[in-house]
Scaffold this motif. Structure first.
Motif, PDB file in Angstrom:
ATOM      1  N   SER A 424     -50.429  -4.944  -7.036  1.00 18.03           N
ATOM      2  CA  SER A 424     -51.023  -4.837  -5.705  1.00 18.03           C
ATOM      3  C   SER A 424     -50.050  -4.180  -4.735  1.00 18.03           C
ATOM      4  O   SER A 424     -48.841  -4.113  -4.984  1.00 18.03           O
ATOM      5  CB  SER A 424     -51.428  -6.219  -5.189  1.00 18.03           C
ATOM      6  OG  SER A 424     -50.301  -7.082  -5.140  1.00 18.03           O
ATOM      7  N   TYR A 425     -50.598  -3.720  -3.616  1.00 17.40           N
ATOM      8  CA  TYR A 425     -49.790  -3.064  -2.588  1.00 17.40           C
ATOM      9  C   TYR A 425     -50.446  -3.354  -1.243  1.00 17.40           C
ATOM     10  O   TYR A 425     -51.638  -3.081  -1.043  1.00 17.40           O
ATOM     11  CB  TYR A 425     -49.728  -1.560  -2.847  1.00 17.40           C
ATOM     12  CG  TYR A 425     -48.964  -0.788  -1.798  1.00 17.40           C
ATOM     13  CD1 TYR A 425     -47.581  -0.873  -1.712  1.00 17.40           C
ATOM     14  CD2 TYR A 425     -49.634   0.040  -0.894  1.00 17.40           C
ATOM     15  CE1 TYR A 425     -46.882  -0.160  -0.750  1.00 17.40           C
ATOM     16  CE2 TYR A 425     -48.946   0.755   0.068  1.00 17.40           C
ATOM     17  CZ  TYR A 425     -47.565   0.651   0.130  1.00 17.40           C
ATOM     18  OH  TYR A 425     -46.880   1.345   1.079  1.00 17.40           O
ATOM     19  N   ASN A 426     -49.669  -3.943  -0.303  1.00 14.40           N
ATOM     20  CA  ASN A 426     -50.200  -4.372   0.986  1.00 14.40           C
ATOM     21  C   ASN A 426     -49.563  -3.571   2.118  1.00 14.40           C
ATOM     22  O   ASN A 426     -48.390  -3.202   2.047  1.00 14.40           O
ATOM     23  CB  ASN A 426     -49.959  -5.857   1.218  1.00 14.40           C
ATOM     24  CG  ASN A 426     -50.500  -6.704   0.079  1.00 14.40           C
ATOM     25  OD1 ASN A 426     -51.466  -6.320  -0.576  1.00 14.40           O
ATOM     26  ND2 ASN A 426     -49.883  -7.848  -0.157  1.00 14.40           N
ATOM     27  N   GLN A 427     -50.338  -3.332   3.165  1.00 17.74           N
ATOM     28  CA  GLN A 427     -49.863  -2.647   4.357  1.00 17.74           C
ATOM     29  C   GLN A 427     -50.418  -3.328   5.593  1.00 17.74           C
ATOM     30  O   GLN A 427     -51.480  -3.964   5.553  1.00 17.74           O
ATOM     31  CB  GLN A 427     -50.303  -1.173   4.360  1.00 17.74           C
ATOM     32  CG  GLN A 427     -49.496  -0.257   3.469  1.00 17.74           C
ATOM     33  CD  GLN A 427     -49.914   1.191   3.628  1.00 17.74           C
ATOM     34  OE1 GLN A 427     -51.098   1.520   3.499  1.00 17.74           O
ATOM     35  NE2 GLN A 427     -48.961   2.049   3.919  1.00 17.74           N
ATOM     36  N   MET A 428     -49.695  -3.209   6.736  1.00 15.61           N
ATOM     37  CA  MET A 428     -50.163  -3.785   7.989  1.00 15.61           C
ATOM     38  C   MET A 428     -49.926  -2.802   9.130  1.00 15.61           C
ATOM     39  O   MET A 428     -48.856  -2.185   9.221  1.00 15.61           O
ATOM     40  CB  MET A 428     -49.446  -5.096   8.290  1.00 15.61           C
ATOM     41  CG  MET A 428     -49.976  -5.792   9.549  1.00 15.61           C
ATOM     42  SD  MET A 428     -48.973  -7.198  10.064  1.00 15.61           S
ATOM     43  CE  MET A 428     -47.523  -6.379  10.711  1.00 15.61           C
ATOM     44  N   LYS A 429     -50.940  -2.655   9.983  1.00 16.98           N
ATOM     45  CA  LYS A 429     -50.823  -1.853  11.194  1.00 16.98           C
ATOM     46  C   LYS A 429     -51.253  -2.710  12.376  1.00 16.98           C
ATOM     47  O   LYS A 429     -52.128  -3.575  12.247  1.00 16.98           O
ATOM     48  CB  LYS A 429     -51.680  -0.594  11.098  1.00 16.98           C
ATOM     49  CG  LYS A 429     -51.240   0.378  10.012  1.00 16.98           C
ATOM     50  CD  LYS A 429     -52.125   1.610   9.985  1.00 16.98           C
ATOM     51  CE  LYS A 429     -51.687   2.568   8.884  1.00 16.98           C
ATOM     52  NZ  LYS A 429     -52.532   3.788   8.836  1.00 16.98           N
ATOM     53  N   GLU A 430     -50.629  -2.468  13.548  1.00 18.46           N
ATOM     54  CA  GLU A 430     -50.899  -3.276  14.730  1.00 18.46           C
ATOM     55  C   GLU A 430     -51.532  -2.430  15.826  1.00 18.46           C
ATOM     56  O   GLU A 430     -51.236  -1.234  15.962  1.00 18.46           O
ATOM     57  CB  GLU A 430     -49.613  -3.919  15.247  1.00 18.46           C
ATOM     58  CG  GLU A 430     -49.046  -4.990  14.324  1.00 18.46           C
ATOM     59  CD  GLU A 430     -47.856  -5.692  14.922  1.00 18.46           C
ATOM     60  OE1 GLU A 430     -47.860  -6.929  14.961  1.00 18.46           O
ATOM     61  OE2 GLU A 430     -46.914  -4.995  15.364  1.00 18.46           O
ATOM     62  N   ILE A 431     -52.399  -3.084  16.605  1.00 22.38           N
ATOM     63  CA  ILE A 431     -53.048  -2.456  17.752  1.00 22.38           C
ATOM     64  C   ILE A 431     -52.717  -3.297  18.972  1.00 22.38           C
ATOM     65  O   ILE A 431     -52.960  -4.526  18.973  1.00 22.38           O
ATOM     66  CB  ILE A 431     -54.572  -2.361  17.560  1.00 22.38           C
ATOM     67  CG1 ILE A 431     -54.897  -1.539  16.302  1.00 22.38           C
ATOM     68  CG2 ILE A 431     -55.242  -1.747  18.782  1.00 22.38           C
ATOM     69  CD1 ILE A 431     -56.366  -1.552  15.948  1.00 22.38           C
ATOM     70  N   THR A 500     -54.267  -4.300   4.948  1.00 24.00           N
ATOM     71  CA  THR A 500     -54.982  -3.825   3.764  1.00 24.00           C
ATOM     72  C   THR A 500     -54.318  -4.395   2.515  1.00 24.00           C
ATOM     73  O   THR A 500     -53.099  -4.317   2.356  1.00 24.00           O
ATOM     74  CB  THR A 500     -54.986  -2.285   3.695  1.00 24.00           C
ATOM     75  OG1 THR A 500     -53.642  -1.811   3.709  1.00 24.00           O
ATOM     76  CG2 THR A 500     -55.743  -1.695   4.864  1.00 24.00           C
ATOM     77  N   TYR A 501     -55.143  -4.973   1.628  1.00 29.13           N
ATOM     78  CA  TYR A 501     -54.683  -5.519   0.351  1.00 29.13           C
ATOM     79  C   TYR A 501     -55.280  -4.652  -0.759  1.00 29.13           C
ATOM     80  O   TYR A 501     -56.472  -4.757  -1.068  1.00 29.13           O
ATOM     81  CB  TYR A 501     -55.129  -6.969   0.173  1.00 29.13           C
ATOM     82  CG  TYR A 501     -54.635  -7.902   1.266  1.00 29.13           C
ATOM     83  CD1 TYR A 501     -53.442  -8.593   1.121  1.00 29.13           C
ATOM     84  CD2 TYR A 501     -55.381  -8.093   2.432  1.00 29.13           C
ATOM     85  CE1 TYR A 501     -52.990  -9.454   2.115  1.00 29.13           C
ATOM     86  CE2 TYR A 501     -54.938  -8.948   3.434  1.00 29.13           C
ATOM     87  CZ  TYR A 501     -53.745  -9.624   3.266  1.00 29.13           C
ATOM     88  OH  TYR A 501     -53.295 -10.479   4.241  1.00 29.13           O
ATOM     89  N   ALA A 502     -54.459  -3.781  -1.338  1.00 31.06           N
ATOM     90  CA  ALA A 502     -54.914  -2.869  -2.392  1.00 31.06           C
ATOM     91  C   ALA A 502     -54.460  -3.393  -3.745  1.00 31.06           C
ATOM     92  O   ALA A 502     -53.333  -3.862  -3.898  1.00 31.06           O
ATOM     93  CB  ALA A 502     -54.371  -1.469  -2.164  1.00 31.06           C
ATOM     94  N   LYS A 503     -55.346  -3.301  -4.749  1.00 30.11           N
ATOM     95  CA  LYS A 503     -55.025  -3.756  -6.098  1.00 30.11           C
ATOM     96  C   LYS A 503     -55.568  -2.752  -7.104  1.00 30.11           C
ATOM     97  O   LYS A 503     -56.654  -2.193  -6.917  1.00 30.11           O
ATOM     98  CB  LYS A 503     -55.616  -5.144  -6.369  1.00 30.11           C
ATOM     99  CG  LYS A 503     -55.057  -5.821  -7.601  1.00 30.11           C
ATOM    100  CD  LYS A 503     -55.504  -7.281  -7.681  1.00 30.11           C
ATOM    101  CE  LYS A 503     -54.858  -7.989  -8.864  1.00 30.11           C
ATOM    102  NZ  LYS A 503     -55.257  -9.414  -8.955  1.00 30.11           N
TER     103      LYS A 503
END
Length: 798
Positions: A424-431, A500-503
């Motif tokens: 898996s590969y996770n990312q985070m973006k903030e607003i 986002t949680y990508a697998k």
């Protein structure tokens, strides 16, 4: 060099050597002479000749000989026996012609493939001969095990390859029919009640036929399963019509002695008295059998009709399957964009096919084309009422199917190895969040072409025409494999987070992680509008069971809005009343927030309840107080601070305002310059306003207002914020300006002309019969209940 003759036995033509013919002719004459005095002698002789023809046919096919020799005739006589063998007359002839089959009792069994009774290599026939059972049962078991390749993939593989290995490793052996001691399953017509099924089972197993019939009757009570099983067996099992069939049914070797014994038994059958309980149980079935026999003619007509219908269906299906496999074959060998022809659906067939080796398409054709051709031939055979199969076709088609399935089984590992590991590969973006901005959550609708381009990792083209008005091109909520799961959650923070949680899967863990990073997902922030993609794309155009989940984290207490499309799409579960399709759209202009203890809460909408009346929101049943105040006359209403209240405006003789609620009244209103000014409307309160005439309303905040009963010549409406106004009545002209995310539902307010101004995220529905004029943005939502005879003049702002 020997002279040969041509003879015809049971309709088959054979070549036979002259000395062998003399022996065979003498043998047949003795049989004809002996059985001439028996009743039905023609049928008896026909059975014997049929058995002789079958033996000669097997000799010709297995030994690949053109002529029957003296040795073949001697072996035939040895297997069938002579008249002298069982009558013990003419001792000299007994010594001359009395051949006996070699005794094999006590000999060690050796497994060999049975070439004589083979259908596909003789493996099943060899197993049947080894265990002395009918080959049909072995073949049925093998087919059942092979069919397990779908639920039990490994078991099907084991059976398939075991069959191939035995075929290649075990030698074949000729087994003349005189060695047969197993029984064949037939229906017994002589002891039948309905169709002879139970009598046939009794003959095959040796069990008591009366007990079997009692069990058959009792099985009717098991949800009718016994009836279904009986009908199936009746349909697929042949009837023992000839003496040969009857002897095979009981497992007797076909010899002249056994033939005579069976003839005598048929003349003087063993009489056994049925028990009373058996007669009682079988009485209704015997009546049914009598009725069935009487209706045999009409039933034959129905059978012919069903046969023709089934033939037509099989013919159409077979041709359709052949066309499909031809199209697949064409796609496999051409450069056509298969993705547009083969719809992805839950699995992207085009992307999966890219991983298969080059021989997969030919193997697919070889594996299935003979089956589909056989379906066509079966349909033609039913229509023509004759078989069109021959031995050459069976050999060729069987070989094609075997080669095709071997190719398919060999191709599967090329795809399966790509799914061994997962990562898996996770990312985070903030607003950033500000108190003055209320974000609107929406989904970015993309047409099928764009979604397909994203799947192939291609650059998405900017089309000059707009798909927004064509809902059929939107595929945003379809269950494709690349559908993104979006969920909204509250948390204790200060910014809106998009996680986002990508697998994905791959040959190795590192490759699986790389594939997860190749997942491409975007969202668009445009002002206060946050639009999220419904499907993710791939940068590497490879299917590796990719999955993506998106969490939108909203700070506790921060209000936000959402569209109906986003509410349909997201994974959060809302009350069904929010999706009420009639009347007010509860999502346009809705205001939501998260609390730590209650979760997702709607601040300004109440879900519909079909069991409640339209006026229930303004009834006295759910309130703690009711306060009514008389007002001086006014013709306009202004209220920009309405909070999340409910307002109702109706026509009446005397102007007044009524408050209803469960808490201390903090709301206030006054009339100034012919305008009713709503100074403050506290959250959760109900307000009802009555006025004789009304020409203008200017409302804001988060309230929901219902206004009805007014028929003025001109009505002015100004809405701001998240306010939602439902307008009923009529007039000549409607002037409406709707800003922010406000909503005007005037579909039940009939006018001739309308002058409107619609903001980017606002919504207007009108009922205009002649002319609409105004300005709007491309993202604005406008609809007119009238579909024809209306002229439009728009100033569209991009």
């Amino acid at each position: 060099m020997k002279k040969t003759l041509s003879i015809n036995i049971a309709g088959f033509v054979f070549h036979i050597e002259e000395d062998a013919y003399a022996t065979l002719d003498t043998y047949l004459k003795s049989i004809h002479a002996y059985f001439a005095s028996f009743e039905g002698s023609k049928e008896i002789i026909a059975d014997i000749e049929s058995s002789i023809a079958e033996k000669f046919w097997n000799i010709r096919e297995t030994e690949k000989t053109e002529a029957i020799s003296q040795e073949h005739v001697d072996a035939l006589i040895a297997s069938l026996g002579t008249i002298a063998d069982f009558k013990q007359v003419e001792e000299e002839e007994d010594k001359k012609e009395g051949y006996t089959a070699p005794k094999t009792e006590g000999a060690t069994k050796i497994f060999r493939r049975d070439i004589t009774r083979k259908k596909l290599g003789g493996v099943a026939a060899g197993i049947a001969r080894y265990f002395e059972v009918d080959p049909i049962w072995v073949r049925l078991v093998l087919l059942a095990l092979l069919s397990a390749s779908f639920p039990l993939f490994h078991l099907g593989n084991i059976v398939f390859w075991a069959y191939i290995i035995i075929w290649a490793a075990i030698p074949g052996e000729m087994t003349p029919d005189d060695d047969k001691s197993y029984r064949k399953f037939y229906r017994d017509p002589e002891k039948k009640v309905i169709g002879g099924v139970m009598a046939g089972i009794a003959a095959y197993t040796g069990w008591d036929v009366g007990l079997l019939r009692v069990l058959a009757v009792l099985s009717v009570g098991l949800f009718g399963s016994g009836v279904i099983a009986y009908i199936v067996i009746l349909a697929i099992t042949p009837e023992a019509k000839t003496m040969k069939d009857k002897m095979e049914m009981t497992g007797e070797p076909i010899t002249l002695e056994n033939i005579e014994n069976n003839i005598k038994k048929s003349i003087q059958p063993d009489e056994t008295e049925e028990k009373t309980i058996t007669k009682v149980l079988l009485f209704p079935f015997r009546i049914f059998a009598t009725v069935f026999s009487a209706l045999k003619g009409p039933l034959n007509i129905i059978r012919w009709f069903i046969q023709i219908l089934l033939g037509v269906i099989l013919l159409i299906l077979g041709i359709a399957f052949i066309i499909v496999i031809g199209a697949l074959c064409t796609l496999g060998f051409t450069g056509i964009d298969q993705g547009q022809l083969v719809h992805m659906g839950p699995l992207p067939l085009y992307l999966i096919a890219k991983d298969f080796p080059f021989w997969t398409v030919p193997a697919l054709v070889l594996a299935f084309l003979p089956m589909f051709v056989s379906i066509v031939i079966a349909g033609i055979s039913l229509l023509a009422n004759r078989k069109f199969y021959n031995k050459t076709y069976k050999i060729v088609s069987t070989t094609m199917v075997i080669v095709g399935w071997i190719g398919l089984f060999a191709a599967v590992p090329f795809v399966g190895r790509n799914f061994q590991r997962s990562a898996s590969y996770n990312q985070m973006k903030e607003i950033a969040v500000s108190d003055s901005t209320t974000y609107v959550l929406d989904i970015d609708k993309k047409d099928n072409e764009t979604i397909w381009q994203m799947m192939l990792g291609e650059k998405v083209e900017e089309f000059t025409f707009d798909f927004e008005e064509d809902e059929d091109n939107h595929d945003y909520n379809e269950e494709r494999f690349n559908r993104t799961n979006i969920e909204v959650e509250g948390y204790d923070g200060k910014t809106i987070q998009v996680i986002t949680y990508a697998k994905s899967q791959g040959l190795t863990r590192k490759e699986a992680e790389t594939n997860a990073k190749m997942i491409q997902y975007n969202y668009l922030q445009k002002g206060k509008d946050l639009r999220f993609d419904t499907h993710f794309g791939l940068r590497n155009s490879k299917f590796r069971a990719q999955r993506l989940k998106v969490k939108i984290m909203i700070p506790y207490g921060k209000s936000f809005s959402m569209t109906r499309d986003f509410a349909y799409y997201m994974d959060n579960v809302l009350e069904s009343g929010y999706f009420h399709e009639e009347g007010q759209d509860l999502f346009n202009g809705s205001l939501w927030t998260f609390s730590a203890d209650k979760g997702l809460i709607c601040l300004n909408r109440t879900p519909h309840n079909d069991e409640e009346s339209n006026n229930e929101d303004f009834s006295d049943e759910k309130i703690g107080f009711t306060i009514t105040k008389d007002l001086v006359n006014f013709s306009s209403i202004s209220g920009l601070n309405t909070e999340s209240s409910q307002i109702k405006i109706t026509r009446g003789d005397l102007p007044k305002i009524t408050y209803r609620g469960n808490q201390a009244l903090e709301s206030s209103a006054h009339v100034e310059n012919n305008v009713l000014v709503l100074d403050k409307i506290q959250p959760g309160i109900q307000v009802e306003i009555v006025v004789p005439e009304l020409t203008k309303v200017e409302l804001g905040g988060n309230a929901s207002t219902a206004m009805e009963g007014f028929t003025s010549a001109k009505m002015d409406v100004i809405l701001r914020g998240f306010h939602s106004l439902s307008l009923k009545g009529g007039g000549n002209q409607l002037n409406a300006s709707v800003f922010d995310s406000a909503e005007l539902n005037a579909g039940d307010f009939s006018v001739e002309k309308a002058f409107v101004a619609i903001d980017k995220y606002a919504t207007i529905e009108v009922n205009v019969s002649k002319m609409v004029q105004g300005k709007k943005y491309e993202s604005s939502k406008f609809s007119n209940k009238m579909s024809s005879g209306v002229s439009y003049k728009w100033n569209v702002i991009k």
